[in-house]
Design a protein around this motif. Structure first.
Motif, mmCIF file in Angstrom:
data_model
loop_
_atom_site.group_PDB
_atom_site.id
_atom_site.type_symbol
_atom_site.label_atom_id
_atom_site.label_comp_id
_atom_site.label_asym_id
_atom_site.label_seq_id
_atom_site.Cartn_x
_atom_site.Cartn_y
_atom_site.Cartn_z
ATOM 1 N N HIS A 204 1.004 -1.106 -0.069
ATOM 2 C CA HIS A 204 -0.175 0.058 0.096
ATOM 3 C C HIS A 204 0.736 1.324 -0.013
ATOM 4 O O HIS A 204 1.583 1.478 1.062
ATOM 5 N N GLN A 205 1.047 1.958 -1.226
ATOM 6 C CA GLN A 205 1.605 3.086 -1.056
ATOM 7 C C GLN A 205 0.655 4.308 -1.476
ATOM 8 O O GLN A 205 -0.304 4.275 -2.222
ATOM 9 N N ALA A 206 0.992 5.473 -0.973
ATOM 10 C CA ALA A 206 0.117 6.710 -0.949
ATOM 11 C C ALA A 206 0.409 7.169 -2.600
ATOM 12 O O ALA A 206 1.272 6.613 -3.118
ATOM 13 N N TRP A 207 -0.905 7.384 -3.056
ATOM 14 C CA TRP A 207 -1.004 7.804 -4.708
ATOM 15 C C TRP A 207 -0.007 8.650 -4.847
ATOM 16 O O TRP A 207 0.372 8.808 -6.065
ATOM 17 N N PHE A 208 0.244 9.685 -4.003
ATOM 18 C CA PHE A 208 1.350 10.584 -4.181
ATOM 19 C C PHE A 208 2.908 10.248 -3.843
ATOM 20 O O PHE A 208 3.603 10.910 -4.075
ATOM 21 N N ASP A 209 3.081 9.086 -3.531
ATOM 22 C CA ASP A 209 4.257 8.365 -3.489
ATOM 23 C C ASP A 209 4.515 7.153 -4.313
ATOM 24 O O ASP A 209 5.927 7.130 -4.581
ATOM 25 N N TRP A 210 3.545 6.499 -4.708
ATOM 26 C CA TRP A 210 4.051 5.285 -5.490
ATOM 27 C C TRP A 210 4.842 5.561 -6.767
ATOM 28 O O TRP A 210 5.589 4.701 -7.126
ATOM 29 N N TYR A 211 4.825 6.590 -7.218
ATOM 30 C CA TYR A 211 5.556 6.979 -8.641
ATOM 31 C C TYR A 211 7.031 7.259 -8.197
ATOM 32 O O TYR A 211 8.022 7.138 -8.855
ATOM 33 N N PHE A 212 7.160 7.746 -6.998
ATOM 34 C CA PHE A 212 8.302 8.315 -6.675
ATOM 35 C C PHE A 212 9.627 7.600 -5.653
ATOM 36 O O PHE A 212 10.590 7.600 -5.971
ATOM 37 N N VAL A 213 8.702 7.332 -4.721
ATOM 38 C CA VAL A 213 9.493 6.643 -3.690
ATOM 39 C C VAL A 213 9.151 5.189 -3.169
ATOM 40 O O VAL A 213 7.764 5.097 -3.410
ATOM 41 N N ASN A 214 9.846 4.329 -2.573
ATOM 42 C CA ASN A 214 9.419 3.197 -2.021
ATOM 43 C C ASN A 214 9.456 3.285 -0.458
ATOM 44 O O ASN A 214 10.196 3.165 -0.082
ATOM 45 N N ARG A 215 8.053 3.669 0.076
ATOM 46 C CA ARG A 215 7.953 3.482 1.431
ATOM 47 C C ARG A 215 7.918 1.896 1.829
ATOM 48 O O ARG A 215 7.517 1.091 1.316
ATOM 49 N N GLY A 216 8.701 1.882 3.155
ATOM 50 C CA GLY A 216 8.827 0.617 3.328
ATOM 51 C C GLY A 216 9.427 0.597 4.798
ATOM 52 O O GLY A 216 9.407 1.410 5.698
ATOM 53 N N ALA A 217 10.054 -0.813 5.356
ATOM 54 C CA ALA A 217 10.500 -1.090 6.625
ATOM 55 C C ALA A 217 11.946 -1.853 6.554
ATOM 56 O O ALA A 217 12.023 -2.481 5.563
ATOM 57 N N LEU A 218 12.556 -1.785 7.667
ATOM 58 C CA LEU A 218 13.880 -2.298 7.714
ATOM 59 C C LEU A 218 14.093 -3.036 9.089
ATOM 60 O O LEU A 218 13.754 -2.399 10.208
ATOM 61 N N TYR A 219 14.423 -4.380 9.232
ATOM 62 C CA TYR A 219 14.603 -4.829 10.289
ATOM 63 C C TYR A 219 16.039 -5.612 10.207
ATOM 64 O O TYR A 219 16.426 -5.903 9.273
ATOM 65 N N ALA A 220 16.530 -5.726 11.639
ATOM 66 C CA ALA A 220 17.989 -5.967 11.824
ATOM 67 C C ALA A 220 18.099 -6.960 13.075
ATOM 68 O O ALA A 220 17.307 -6.470 14.314
ATOM 69 N N ARG A 221 18.512 -7.955 13.261
ATOM 70 C CA ARG A 221 19.019 -8.628 14.235
ATOM 71 C C ARG A 221 20.535 -8.498 14.902
ATOM 72 O O ARG A 221 21.206 -8.764 14.014
ATOM 73 N N LEU A 222 20.884 -8.033 16.042
ATOM 74 C CA LEU A 222 21.792 -7.573 16.521
ATOM 75 C C LEU A 222 22.465 -8.710 17.375
ATOM 76 O O LEU A 222 21.387 -9.071 18.174
ATOM 77 N N LYS A 223 23.564 -8.812 17.347
ATOM 78 C CA LYS A 223 24.081 -9.891 18.746
ATOM 79 C C LYS A 223 24.972 -9.224 19.606
ATOM 80 O O LYS A 223 26.103 -8.548 19.171
ATOM 81 N N PHE A 224 24.858 -9.394 20.751
ATOM 82 C CA PHE A 224 25.563 -8.655 21.959
ATOM 83 C C PHE A 224 26.735 -9.603 22.266
ATOM 84 O O PHE A 224 26.959 -11.078 21.646
ATOM 85 N N ASP A 225 27.873 -9.079 22.996
ATOM 86 C CA ASP A 225 28.984 -9.866 23.402
ATOM 87 C C ASP A 225 28.687 -11.325 24.098
ATOM 88 O O ASP A 225 29.428 -12.048 23.851
ATOM 89 N N ASP A 226 27.713 -11.203 24.952
ATOM 90 C CA ASP A 226 27.364 -12.436 25.478
ATOM 91 C C ASP A 226 26.362 -13.325 24.964
ATOM 92 O O ASP A 226 25.675 -14.180 25.441
ATOM 93 N N GLY A 227 26.254 -13.351 23.737
ATOM 94 C CA GLY A 227 25.351 -13.924 22.819
ATOM 95 C C GLY A 227 23.791 -13.629 22.561
ATOM 96 O O GLY A 227 22.914 -14.082 21.886
ATOM 97 N N ARG A 228 23.318 -12.615 23.504
ATOM 98 C CA ARG A 228 22.152 -12.225 23.844
ATOM 99 C C ARG A 228 21.634 -11.419 22.130
ATOM 100 O O ARG A 228 22.537 -10.971 21.571
ATOM 101 N N ILE A 229 20.556 -11.229 21.981
ATOM 102 C CA ILE A 229 19.989 -10.739 20.724
ATOM 103 C C ILE A 229 19.177 -9.464 21.043
ATOM 104 O O ILE A 229 18.495 -9.371 22.033
ATOM 105 N N MET A 230 19.210 -8.630 19.668
ATOM 106 C CA MET A 230 18.408 -7.473 19.907
ATOM 107 C C MET A 230 17.894 -7.423 18.492
ATOM 108 O O MET A 230 18.504 -7.433 17.486
ATOM 109 N N HIS A 231 16.204 -7.321 18.623
ATOM 110 C CA HIS A 231 15.663 -7.302 17.336
ATOM 111 C C HIS A 231 15.258 -5.605 17.326
ATOM 112 O O HIS A 231 14.500 -5.185 18.022
ATOM 113 N N LEU A 232 15.552 -5.008 15.999
ATOM 114 C CA LEU A 232 15.397 -3.571 16.005
ATOM 115 C C LEU A 232 14.812 -3.622 14.555
ATOM 116 O O LEU A 232 15.200 -4.172 13.510
ATOM 117 N N ALA A 233 13.630 -2.794 14.581
ATOM 118 C CA ALA A 233 12.856 -2.645 13.237
ATOM 119 C C ALA A 233 12.433 -1.083 13.155
ATOM 120 O O ALA A 233 12.295 -0.450 14.148
#
Length: 396
Positions: A204-233
């Motif tokens: 779903h892109q706004a009609w004034f966006d769809w021709y110009f830019v890709n609205r979206g999302a980004l997710y990353a899974r980070l790992k700390f020194d002790d092995g635990r995880i950070m979920h970041l979006a």
């Protein structure tokens, strides 16, 4: 330039869960024995060459008109096609040719324009880099790659790596059809290893966006020194009709137009929540830190915000600023004078808004709004962006 952590205000909250005082105290105690994560989220406003898309938009209209006339004349003279066939062919040609010709002119013109028209983009990138020493994870919106130029994204990633941000996650560098000009502009920089990441372009892109830019999302899974995880979006949702009206120089107060709801953003919120759920942000892993942030282009207590907060609350994430919001866009000082005037649209000046948020699975030990202001008040770029940054410290 950085405000102190916000004092807690007592207000009723509907549909929004807040952290208890006991949880806050527990978070402070854990800080003594555990690692700290310092996070910054900022919409950097590198959307296009020239001022807030106005300059390339003007070029686009000029090129569109010129190409349209040329195609109509060519088809009529050589092929004797009717007006309908001419129009269809002209629109198809313009769809692929106009933005590229317009930006082919706009990008080199960026280096010939006065700096205030170009908006001091590289200087603002350097200003942001100066602030990065205070953070471990930096989440950036609107670091947009225009046409085939990824200059600013590449520059920030390269320079940040020199000061310890060795890991990064980004979306595709090029826009995907039907968008032909800009990508999503989402970037994550980290001192911690990023072991996986995923990117989403909204259906779903706004009609004034769809021709110009890709609205979206980004997710990353980070790992700390002790092995635990950070979920970041993170995400940068579509603007509401209010922004569009302002760009057209229409005063919303004098027209019977409903602009309080962002229907495009609401649909994107549903896609966003499904995306982060599929990537484990709502998992039952109690040892993982889960953070969702970005420019959501919605104001507190508006329907879009209530939808967003309710869906994230159900997944165990809470707005760390709930009922303590400060303006993150078009902010003003105590006398009502705008902090930033270079990039903020004239119709927004003096009208501060809260559009950016951070949600997390644990209380923050410190949080606030950072203007990321220029250290030289004589400069025309008063801060990194027309948005202020949000910062938060977490115990992991």
């Amino acid at each position: 330039s950085r405000s102190e952590p916000i004092n807690k205000r007592k207000r009723n909250v509907i549909l929004v869960r807040s952290f208890t005082q006991a949880q806050m105290i527990d978070g402070e105690n854990q800080l003594k024995n555990q690692q700290q994560v310092r996070l910054l989220s900022i919409n950097i406003c590198l959307s296009a060459p020239g001022g807030n898309l106005r300059y390339p938009a003007q070029l686009f209209l000029v090129v569109f008109s010129f190409v349209n006339i040329v195609v109509h004349a060519y088809c009529y003279y050589f092929y004797h096609l009717g007006i309908i066939a001419n129009t269809i062919i002209a629109l198809i040609v313009c769809f692929f040719v106009c933005p590229q010709l317009g930006l082919a002119t706009a990008i080199p013109m960026t280096y010939l324009l006065p700096k205030y028209q170009e908006q001091y983009k590289k200087e603002r990138c350097n200003l942001l880099l100066d602030y990065l020493k205070d953070y471990d994870v930096v989440v950036i919106q609107e670091c947009t790659n225009i046409w085939y130029s990824a200059f600013y994204e590449d520059y920030i990633v390269k320079e940040a790596s020199k000061i310890g941000f060795k890991y990064r996650a980004t979306g595709p560098k090029r826009p995907r059809l039907p968008a032909t000009i800009g990508n999503s502009g989402l970037v994550i920089l980290s001192r911690f290893p990023i072991i996986s990441h995923a990117h989403l372009i909204y259906k779903h892109q706004a009609w004034f966006d769809w021709y110009f830019v890709n609205r979206g999302a980004l997710y990353a899974r980070l790992k700390f020194d002790d092995g635990r995880i950070m979920h970041l979006a993170q995400t940068h949702l579509a603007s509401g009709n209010e922004v569009l009206l302002q760009s057209l120089h229409v005063d919303n107060n004098t027209h019977n137009v409903i602009t309080s709801d962002n229907s495009h953003g609401s649909k994107q919120i549903v896609e966003f929540v499904k995306f982060i759920r599929d990537n484990g942000v709502f998992s039952d892993d109690g040892s993982a830190l889960k953070v969702v942030c970005g420019d959501f282009n919605c104001k507190p207590h508006k329907p879009e915000y209530e939808i967003l907060s309710q869906l994230l609350n159900e997944g165990g994430l809470t707005d760390i600023f709930v009922e303590e919001w400060e303006p993150t866009f078009a902010a003003v000082d105590g006398n009502g004078v705008p902090y930033e005037t270079l990039m903020t649209h004239w119709a927004d000046l003096g009208k501060p808004k809260t559009l950016d948020y951070i949600f997390s699975s644990v209380p923050s030990t410190k949080r606030g709004v950072d203007r990321l202001a220029s250290k030289d008040p004589s400069l025309l770029y008063q801060q990194v962006s027309d948005h202020s940054g949000l910062y938060a410290h977490f115990v992991v």
